[in-house]
Design an enzyme around this catalytic site. Structure first.
Site, PDB file in Angstrom:
ATOM      1  N   SER A  23       0.835  -1.212   0.000  1.00  0.00           N
ATOM      2  CA  SER A  23       0.000   0.000   0.000  1.00  0.00           C
ATOM      3  C   SER A  23       0.871   1.264   0.000  1.00  0.00           C
ATOM      4  CB  SER A  23      -0.891   0.028   1.242  1.00  0.00           C
ATOM      5  OG  SER A  23      -1.804  -1.026   1.214  1.00  0.00           O
ATOM      6  N   ARG A  27       1.535   4.333  -3.026  1.00  0.00           N
ATOM      7  CA  ARG A  27       1.302   5.755  -2.733  1.00  0.00           C
ATOM      8  C   ARG A  27       2.568   6.576  -2.921  1.00  0.00           C
ATOM      9  NH1 ARG A  27      -2.419   2.605  -0.397  1.00  0.00           N
ATOM     10  NH2 ARG A  27      -4.414   3.469   0.311  1.00  0.00           N
ATOM     11  N   GLY A  95      -5.987  -3.917  -7.602  1.00  0.00           N
ATOM     12  CA  GLY A  95      -7.126  -3.072  -7.264  1.00  0.00           C
ATOM     13  C   GLY A  95      -6.683  -1.716  -6.735  1.00  0.00           C
ATOM     14  N   SER A 167     -13.257   1.620   3.211  1.00  0.00           N
ATOM     15  CA  SER A 167     -12.334   1.308   2.120  1.00  0.00           C
ATOM     16  C   SER A 167     -11.305   2.412   1.964  1.00  0.00           C
ATOM     17  CB  SER A 167     -13.093   1.132   0.803  1.00  0.00           C
ATOM     18  OG  SER A 167     -12.165   1.101  -0.269  1.00  0.00           O
ATOM     19  N   ASP A 315      -6.796  -7.734   4.981  1.00  0.00           N
ATOM     20  CA  ASP A 315      -6.022  -8.587   4.068  1.00  0.00           C
ATOM     21  C   ASP A 315      -5.469  -9.838   4.748  1.00  0.00           C
ATOM     22  OD1 ASP A 315      -6.501  -6.860   1.992  1.00  0.00           O
ATOM     23  OD2 ASP A 315      -4.572  -5.830   2.158  1.00  0.00           O
ATOM     24  N   LYS A 342     -12.518  -9.248  -2.905  1.00  0.00           N
ATOM     25  CA  LYS A 342     -11.068  -9.063  -3.004  1.00  0.00           C
ATOM     26  C   LYS A 342     -10.579  -9.774  -4.276  1.00  0.00           C
ATOM     27  CE  LYS A 342     -10.572  -6.522   0.611  1.00  0.00           C
ATOM     28  NZ  LYS A 342     -10.243  -5.099   0.391  1.00  0.00           N
ATOM     29  N   ARG A 387      -2.984 -14.228  -1.712  1.00  0.00           N
ATOM     30  CA  ARG A 387      -3.016 -14.456  -0.256  1.00  0.00           C
ATOM     31  C   ARG A 387      -3.618 -15.813   0.102  1.00  0.00           C
ATOM     32  NH1 ARG A 387      -0.962  -9.651   1.383  1.00  0.00           N
ATOM     33  NH2 ARG A 387      -1.767  -7.796   0.368  1.00  0.00           N
TER      34      ARG A 387
HETATM   35  C1  S3P Z   1      -5.616  -1.207   0.190  1.00  0.00           C
HETATM   36  C2  S3P Z   1      -6.812  -1.178   0.831  1.00  0.00           C
HETATM   37  C3  S3P Z   1      -7.608  -2.382   1.115  1.00  0.00           C
HETATM   38  C4  S3P Z   1      -6.788  -3.651   0.962  1.00  0.00           C
HETATM   39  C5  S3P Z   1      -5.930  -3.641  -0.261  1.00  0.00           C
HETATM   40  C6  S3P Z   1      -4.975  -2.454  -0.245  1.00  0.00           C
HETATM   41  C7  S3P Z   1      -4.913   0.078  -0.065  1.00  0.00           C
HETATM   42  O1  S3P Z   1      -8.700  -2.436   0.212  1.00  0.00           O
HETATM   43  O2  S3P Z   1      -7.628  -4.777   0.958  1.00  0.00           O
HETATM   44  O3  S3P Z   1      -5.166  -4.836  -0.355  1.00  0.00           O
HETATM   45  O4  S3P Z   1      -3.710   0.063  -0.362  1.00  0.00           O
HETATM   46  O5  S3P Z   1      -5.569   1.119   0.043  1.00  0.00           O
HETATM   47  P1  S3P Z   1     -10.056  -1.613   0.521  1.00  0.00           P
HETATM   48  O6  S3P Z   1      -9.669  -0.232   0.753  1.00  0.00           O
HETATM   49  O7  S3P Z   1     -10.914  -1.775  -0.699  1.00  0.00           O
HETATM   50  O8  S3P Z   1     -10.643  -2.276   1.729  1.00  0.00           O
END
Ligand code: S3P
Length: 438
Positions: A23, A27, A95, A167, A315, A342, A387
């Protein structure tokens, strides 16, 4: 297709360094790309998901260099310096790349198409399209799924947005669009989701100070390139933490793990189950707390997992389900319907896999019940989900006989060195490209 075979193993007695947080790596690239000047990212995760984000920005004219393993430099082009990509941006399985980029691109002056693999194309994007459209974005989708066409030249306006689901991806998409909107964008979260975007924005922003209200963004933020140190990923570490809890005689030290309070619920849940996990050498890495974790094996007991802890461990439920399968008593997970959208439907994937290994497990609409017992050998499907594959690979270490895992390729999206590090610390996993050879 990659298959894994994980054989029963003995104690995990070792020290390991886990790759960078996924994550935070995404960013750091995104903020680095739209900041002024160079950003140097140290300890970045070089997994497929993060590389998809990096490639996307290269296709939009951002200079990127990889001077040595684990380090990436990004030559920021400023908020309005991105250029129109010559082809659709293929974000693979990621995602996070797709949802955050949708927000960031909604305010650009050019059109972009975002696409991905079959799993990503089936995941819900309406959750970002809806608030971004409210801000004035023009986004075309296939029934709220990718491919997405994000039209340029939209004049975005700040909104007040109350998140309907916990989220961080939706929150971050709205925040990134807010950097391009007139007026102020503010976000209210009913349940706190991971706050890496807020912390990263504080590091890159000229205006923000410690006391700034994190969830108010204005279009006049000026971003300046930074040196970002990325903590090791607690979501990747969780596989080995559970392995060490469950394999008698283990003593495992995991270095510089991110323990952001919006991400560390897995430690709380495992501790409630009886795990012995201690923290030492707490440091700050670019506004993110990190520490060394020491895990000793112990008896685990089934619990009712608090709904308050679900978002902070979202996660980690595949590996928490393995811990539950080896614990004494019943573990109940509720309030976790998000697991169904997911990289796979993680409720069905874990319940099917555990049942195939002789564990009593059942689904509910928003969770699962797992009765601990002896995990047996057998064959499971990862449903193409990194995972799920890694969770069952750890289960193989504590099972009574080997576990075969089909379709483990996507481990490379988040933890490319998983098998190598797992074997270094004492697990016994082999991989092959055909079922006959494993
Ligand atoms: C993430 C947020 C989570 C997580 C994903 C990474 C992120 O998803 O499950 O693996 O980096 O913002 P959600 O925000 O949809 O819950």
């Amino acid at each position: 297709m990659t298959y894994l075979v994980s054989k029963p193993s003995s104690a995990l007695i070792s020290e390991a360094t886990i790759p960078g947080d996924k994550s935070i790596s995404h960013r750091a690239i995104m903020f680095g790309a739209i900041a002024e000047g160079q950003t140097r990212i140290e300890g970045i995760l070089e997994g497929e998901d993060v590389l998809a984000t990096l490639n996307a920005f290269e296709l939009m004219g951002v200079g990127v260099d990889r001077p040595c393993p684990g380090v990436v430099t990004v030559e920021g082009v400023g908020k309005y310096g991105l250029s129109e990509p010559v082809r659709p941006l293929d974000l693979g399985n990621s995602g996070t790349s797709m949802r955050l980029l949708t927000g960031l691109l909604a305010g650009q002056r050019f059109d972009t198409v975002l696409t991905g693999d079959e799993s990503l194309k089936s995941r819900p994007m309406g959750r970002v399209i809806e608030p971004l459209s409210e801000m004035g974005a023009d986004i075309e989708s296939q029934d709220n799924c990718a491919p997405l066409l994000i039209k340029g030249c939209s004049e975005l306006q700040g909104i007040q947005y109350v998140l309907p689901v916990a989220s961080a991806q939706v929150k971050s998409a709205v925040m990134l669009a807010g950097l391009y909107a007139s007026g102020e964008t503010s976000i209210v979260e009913p349940v706190a989701s991971r706050d890496h975007t807020e912390r990263m924005l504080r590091a890159f922003s000229q205006k923000r100070s410690e006391g700034s209200k994190a969830l108010r963004i204005s279009g006049d933020e000026k971003l300046v390139g930074q040196i970002v140190r990325v903590p090791s990923d607690i979501s990747s570490a969780a596989f080995f933490i559970v392995g060490a809890c469950l394999l008698p005689g283990s003593e495992l030290v995991l270095k510089r793990i991110g323990i952001n309070p919006t991400r560390d619920a897995v430690l709380r849940i495992l501790t409630q189950m009886g795990a012995k996990i201690s923290r030492s050498d707490i440091q700050d890495f670019t506004n993110e707390p990190v520490c060394d974790l020491v895990v000793h094996s112990s008896e685990l007991y089934g619990i009712d997992i608090s709904i308050q802890d679900v978002a902070g461990a979202i996660d980690e439920f595949p590996i928490i389900a393995v811990a539950a399968a080896a614990a004494t008593g019943i573990t109940r997970i509720r309030g976790a319907a998000e697991l169904r959208v997911k990289e796979s439907d993680r409720i069905t994937a874990m319940v099917n896999g555990l049942c195939a290994l002789g564990i009593e497990a059942s689904e509910t609409p928003d969770g699962m019940d797992i009765t601990g017992g002896q995990i047996k050998g057998g064959q499971v499907d990862s449903y193409g989900d990194h995972r799920i594959a890694m969770a069952f690979a750890v289960a193989g270490g504590i099972a009574s006989a080997e576990i075969k895992i089909c379709d483990a390729d996507n481990i490379a999206t988040s933890f490319p060195d998983f098998v190598e590090i797992a074997n270094q610390i004492g697990l016994n996993i082999s991989e092959s490209d055909s079922m006959e050879n494993v």
